[in-house]
Structures are given as C-alpha cells and as structure tokens.
Design an enzyme around this catalytic site. Structure first.
Site, PDB file in Angstrom:
ATOM      1  N   GLY A  51     -17.702 -19.448 -15.042  1.00  0.00           N
ATOM      2  CA  GLY A  51     -16.683 -19.493 -13.864  1.00  0.00           C
ATOM      3  C   GLY A  51     -16.052 -18.263 -13.731  1.00  0.00           C
ATOM      4  O   GLY A  51     -14.869 -17.945 -13.415  1.00  0.00           O
ATOM      5  N   GLY A  52     -16.784 -17.046 -14.118  1.00  0.00           N
ATOM      6  CA  GLY A  52     -16.126 -15.704 -14.177  1.00  0.00           C
ATOM      7  C   GLY A  52     -15.227 -15.560 -15.265  1.00  0.00           C
ATOM      8  O   GLY A  52     -14.077 -14.818 -14.899  1.00  0.00           O
ATOM      9  N   TYR A  57     -22.875  -2.867  -7.570  1.00  0.00           N
ATOM     10  CA  TYR A  57     -21.901  -3.270  -8.805  1.00  0.00           C
ATOM     11  C   TYR A  57     -21.204  -1.962  -9.218  1.00  0.00           C
ATOM     12  O   TYR A  57     -21.649  -0.849  -9.205  1.00  0.00           O
ATOM     13  CB  TYR A  57     -22.885  -3.639  -9.836  1.00  0.00           C
ATOM     14  CG  TYR A  57     -23.466  -5.111  -9.667  1.00  0.00           C
ATOM     15  CD1 TYR A  57     -22.956  -5.784  -8.702  1.00  0.00           C
ATOM     16  CD2 TYR A  57     -24.134  -5.731 -10.851  1.00  0.00           C
ATOM     17  CE1 TYR A  57     -23.311  -7.183  -8.605  1.00  0.00           C
ATOM     18  CE2 TYR A  57     -24.471  -7.105 -10.278  1.00  0.00           C
ATOM     19  CZ  TYR A  57     -24.184  -7.773  -9.475  1.00  0.00           C
ATOM     20  OH  TYR A  57     -24.464  -9.021  -9.323  1.00  0.00           O
TER      21      TYR A  57
HETATM   22  N1  LIG Z   1     -25.893 -12.726  -7.086  1.00  0.00           N
HETATM   23  C1  LIG Z   1     -24.542 -12.733  -6.856  1.00  0.00           C
HETATM   24  O1  LIG Z   1     -24.063 -12.988  -5.899  1.00  0.00           O
HETATM   25  C2  LIG Z   1     -23.565 -12.480  -8.164  1.00  0.00           C
HETATM   26  C3  LIG Z   1     -22.072 -12.664  -8.182  1.00  0.00           C
HETATM   27  C4  LIG Z   1     -21.608 -12.491  -9.191  1.00  0.00           C
HETATM   28  C5  LIG Z   1     -22.336 -12.251 -10.419  1.00  0.00           C
HETATM   29  N2  LIG Z   1     -23.699 -12.024 -10.518  1.00  0.00           N
HETATM   30  C6  LIG Z   1     -24.425 -11.946 -11.930  1.00  0.00           C
HETATM   31  O2  LIG Z   1     -23.686 -12.536 -12.909  1.00  0.00           O
HETATM   32  C7  LIG Z   1     -23.360 -12.071 -13.921  1.00  0.00           C
HETATM   33  C8  LIG Z   1     -22.452 -12.942 -14.626  1.00  0.00           C
HETATM   34  O3  LIG Z   1     -21.437 -13.119 -13.690  1.00  0.00           O
HETATM   35  P1  LIG Z   1     -20.024 -13.352 -14.362  1.00  0.00           P
HETATM   36  O4  LIG Z   1     -19.562 -11.951 -15.104  1.00  0.00           O
HETATM   37  O5  LIG Z   1     -18.947 -13.936 -13.373  1.00  0.00           O
HETATM   38  O6  LIG Z   1     -20.224 -14.151 -15.708  1.00  0.00           O
HETATM   39  P2  LIG Z   1     -19.017 -15.346 -16.511  1.00  0.00           P
HETATM   40  O7  LIG Z   1     -20.059 -15.418 -17.804  1.00  0.00           O
HETATM   41  O8  LIG Z   1     -18.996 -16.553 -15.731  1.00  0.00           O
HETATM   42  O9  LIG Z   1     -17.862 -14.410 -16.691  1.00  0.00           O
HETATM   43  C9  LIG Z   1     -17.818 -13.448 -17.407  1.00  0.00           C
HETATM   44  C10 LIG Z   1     -16.406 -13.124 -17.544  1.00  0.00           C
HETATM   45  O10 LIG Z   1     -16.067 -14.242 -18.500  1.00  0.00           O
HETATM   46  C11 LIG Z   1     -15.210 -13.666 -19.680  1.00  0.00           C
HETATM   47  N3  LIG Z   1     -15.303 -14.280 -20.960  1.00  0.00           N
HETATM   48  C12 LIG Z   1     -16.486 -14.624 -21.442  1.00  0.00           C
HETATM   49  N4  LIG Z   1     -16.276 -15.692 -22.693  1.00  0.00           N
HETATM   50  C13 LIG Z   1     -15.071 -15.343 -22.725  1.00  0.00           C
HETATM   51  C14 LIG Z   1     -14.119 -15.926 -23.591  1.00  0.00           C
HETATM   52  N5  LIG Z   1     -14.642 -16.735 -24.703  1.00  0.00           N
HETATM   53  N6  LIG Z   1     -12.924 -16.148 -23.425  1.00  0.00           N
HETATM   54  C15 LIG Z   1     -12.302 -15.418 -22.533  1.00  0.00           C
HETATM   55  N7  LIG Z   1     -13.031 -14.773 -21.285  1.00  0.00           N
HETATM   56  C16 LIG Z   1     -14.363 -14.924 -21.463  1.00  0.00           C
HETATM   57  C17 LIG Z   1     -15.926 -12.164 -19.988  1.00  0.00           C
HETATM   58  O11 LIG Z   1     -14.926 -11.517 -20.471  1.00  0.00           O
HETATM   59  P3  LIG Z   1     -15.678 -10.414 -21.815  1.00  0.00           P
HETATM   60  O12 LIG Z   1     -16.293  -9.330 -21.137  1.00  0.00           O
HETATM   61  O13 LIG Z   1     -14.231 -10.158 -22.363  1.00  0.00           O
HETATM   62  O14 LIG Z   1     -16.574 -11.716 -22.658  1.00  0.00           O
HETATM   63  C18 LIG Z   1     -15.988 -11.695 -18.412  1.00  0.00           C
HETATM   64  O15 LIG Z   1     -15.055 -11.264 -18.001  1.00  0.00           O
HETATM   65  C19 LIG Z   1     -23.024 -10.639 -13.405  1.00  0.00           C
HETATM   66  O16 LIG Z   1     -22.888  -9.665 -14.451  1.00  0.00           O
HETATM   67  C20 LIG Z   1     -23.852 -10.442 -12.358  1.00  0.00           C
HETATM   68  O17 LIG Z   1     -24.922  -9.869 -12.915  1.00  0.00           O
HETATM   69  C21 LIG Z   1     -24.251 -12.355  -9.320  1.00  0.00           C
END
Ligand SMILES: NC(=O)c1ccc[n+]([C@@H]2O[C@H](COP(=O)([O-])OP(=O)(O)OC[C@H]3O[C@@H](n4cnc5c(N)ncnc54)[C@H](OP(=O)(O)O)[C@@H]3O)[C@@H](O)[C@H]2O)c1
Length: 306
Positions: A220-221, A62
């Site tokens: 969905g990221g 990461y």
């Molecule tokens: N095992 C694997 O292969 C794998 C792969 C990917 C991720 N992961 C893990 O899963 C965790 C979560 O994944 P993710 O970061 O993709 O999660 P997610 O919750 O799907 O996406 C987070 C993104 O959404 C944005 N977001 C959240 N609320 C929002 C809103 N109300 N309006 C607009 N944008 C919003 C966030 O921005 P803000 O920061 O501004 O809120 C952030 O950029 C990662 O940190 C990691 O630990 C694991």
C-alpha cells in the site's frame, strides 16, 4: 527475525514461451529517495542479482524523469550487470516538469511517435540497447489500439524491446490490445489496501489467458505500516497475528498472500533496504492456510465473504 542465509528468488514466465522475470521484481520508482552513490547503486543491484531478484521496474517519469538515468549510471560503471538483469520500463504519461518544458498540462500520449521516442530515450538513459519489457503506463482515452500495436511491433522488430505489455488496464482494454499484439503482463495496483483486481475481472481474465499480472504497491505504498485508518489497522493486526504464529516476518506473509493467487501476481518491491527485499523473497517460499488467507481478505474488505 533472522532470515535463512540460503534464500534464493525463483523465476516465473509471464506467459507460455514468453518473458521470464524473477518472482519478485525490484521497483525503482523511489530510487532517487534512497540517496545512494553510484558505487552503492552498483552494490545494491549486485546484491539483488545474488539473491535472484534480477528484474528491475522503471518508468520514463520516475524521479521526475531522473531514475532511469541514475540506474543507467550504475550500469555504465559496471557494464557486466546488464546481461544479468531484466529491465522493465513504461511510457505514455507526460508530466509537467522542468525537464520537459514543452509539457503544459499533465496528459497521456500513446501515439506511435511518442511510444517509440520514449522507448528510445529509456534506452539512452538506461545505457542499454534493449528493454526486456515496455509497458503503456496508463490507459489513454485517446488510445488507438491498432496504433499502439503497430508501435510495439516496430520496436520489437527493431530489437529495441523484447516484450510488451500494459499497466493499469481494465480486462477489456487488455484483451483489445492483446488481440493485436501478444502482451506479457498487466501491471496493476494490488495489496490488502486495494483488492479490486480480484473482483473486477482483471485477475480472472489474466488467469484465463495464462498471463501473470504484476502487482505494484504491495504494501500500500507503506500505508500498511503507517496509516492509522481503521482498515489499515485491522489488516496490520491480522497479518501481525498470522506472522507471529507462523514465525515469519510481517512483509513475508503479505507477499505470500499476494503470490498465492492462481493468476500468479508478480509483486514489485518499493524499498531500497536490501533486508526488506529478502523478506519479500521469503514470501515466495511458503503458502498460507486457506483460513488465514481469508482472514486477511476479511480484514482488507471489512466484511466476511457471503
Ligand atoms: N505501474 C504503475 O502505475 C505503478 C505505480 C506505482 C508504483 N509502481 C511500481 O511499483 C513499485 C513498488 O511500489 P511502492 O514503492 O508503492 O511499493 P510498496 O512496497 O507498497 O511501498 C514501499 C514503501 O513502503 C515502505 N516500507 C516498506 N517496508 C516498510 C516497513 N517495514 N515499515 C515502514 N515502511 C515500509 C518503503 O520504505 P523503505 O524504503 O524505507 O523500505 C517504501 O516507502 C515501484 O517502485 C514501481 O516500480 C508502478
């Protein structure tokens, strides 16, 4: 929308007599993008702990092999934090990076030597003597189940890793390794944008074994908020309607939808905004009516169930 002040995240055991995590786990993938000083990182971790979100998800890669180090810096600055949190990390992907000049192609490495070396490096970066959970990040075509099990067992025996698991594994891959060493979880992508684990036996297989999956990218990221494609727009509008009717934040409804599954998925947040983590935790305090749950599924798949 004002959230309750007494909000507190419940806990969950991933399998009987196994690892206990907070019901919502804080994902650290994007931590380097949050631009926090060490003091702000310490404060963020403390706030999460106060809320009951005590488990933090990492991977060696990461932030281009950088996030574990900046998190570890916070733990060095405030050593009392370590005993109050659970640290999850992953290994097995080798990125092409200036930090790893010996990598000439992006590839996987699940040899015992790499698993052990990577776990030991995570310990150094995170300034800790053990990980609560170590996952193989992705299934590797060259993976030897016996060798992975042996490496996991050795790390556990040496006290460097308390529990082991996998990420992005199929049901069959999970069960092959789980027969050799007790796995705590399979961390997979799951959201209304990616519903496959409900239909490809991933969640059914885990439910049958009584093992909780972890769900990455639950929003969905971020695409659920920002994408203009028809599917995302429809999901956004359906969740928005339900959220308005229930007087809950949009994200809370989404987290509730995920946690309502009987396999007990543990969602990972991806945000550095504490208020958004509180919205995720609120999702653990209510359930959706079956009709509303299926309305979100219909929007996610673009068709009615048969
Ligand atoms: N095992 C694997 O292969 C794998 C792969 C990917 C991720 N992961 C893990 O899963 C965790 C979560 O994944 P993710 O970061 O993709 O999660 P997610 O919750 O799907 O996406 C987070 C993104 O959404 C944005 N977001 C959240 N609320 C929002 C809103 N109300 N309006 C607009 N944008 C919003 C966030 O921005 P803000 O920061 O501004 O809120 C952030 O950029 C990662 O940190 C990691 O630990 C694991």
């Amino acid at each position: 929308m004002t959230l309750p002040t007494n909000l507190h995240c419940p806990r969950i055991t991933t399998r009987e007599h196994g690892l206990e995590l907070s019901r919502i786990v804080a994902g650290m993938w994007r931590m380097n993008e949050w631009g926090m000083s060490v003091e702000q990182r310490v404060a963020f971790i403390e706030q999460c702990i106060e809320l009951g979100v005590s488990s933090f998800d990492h991977a060696d890669i990461y932030g281009d092999y950088g996030v574990e180090g900046v998190f570890g810096e916070a733990l060095r600055a405030q050593p009392s934090l370590r005993g109050r949190i659970q640290l999850v990390s992953k290994c097995g992907i080798k990125l092409v990076s200036s930090k790893r000049p010996q990598h000439t192609i992006q590839h996987y490495d699940t040899t015992a030597a790499h698993i052990i070396a990577s776990a030991e490096e995570s310990l150094r970066q995170l300034a800790t003597d053990h990980l609560d959970l170590l996952l193989i990040h992705r299934p590797d075509p060259l993976m030897d189940f016996d060798e992975v099990a042996e490496a996991f067992t050795r790390l556990q025996r040496d006290g460097k890793v308390k529990h082991v698991g996998v990420s992005n594994f199929t049901r069959h891959q999970f069960e092959c390794l789980n027969r050799r060493v007790a796995l705590a979880t399979n961390q997979v992508e799951f959201s209304p944008m990616v519903v496959a684990p409900m239909f490809d036996q991933t969640f059914d297989g885990l439910q049958d074994l009584g093992i909780a999956p972890m769900a990455w990218s639950p929003l969905g990221g971020g695409r659920l908020f920002t994408s203009n494609d028809a599917r995302a727009s429809e999901v956004r509008s359906v969740i928005g309607e339900i959220a308005g009717r229930m007087e809950k934040p949009f994200a809370s409804v989404l987290f509730a939808w995920i946690m309502q599954l009987p396999s007990r998925p543990i969602p990972l947040t991806g945000t550095g905004r504490f208020e958004s983590i509180r919205e995720a935790v609120l999702g653990a305090t209510f359930t959706l009516e079956r009709g509303d749950w299926f309305r979100i599924l219909r929007a996610a798949r673009g068709h009615e169930v048969a």
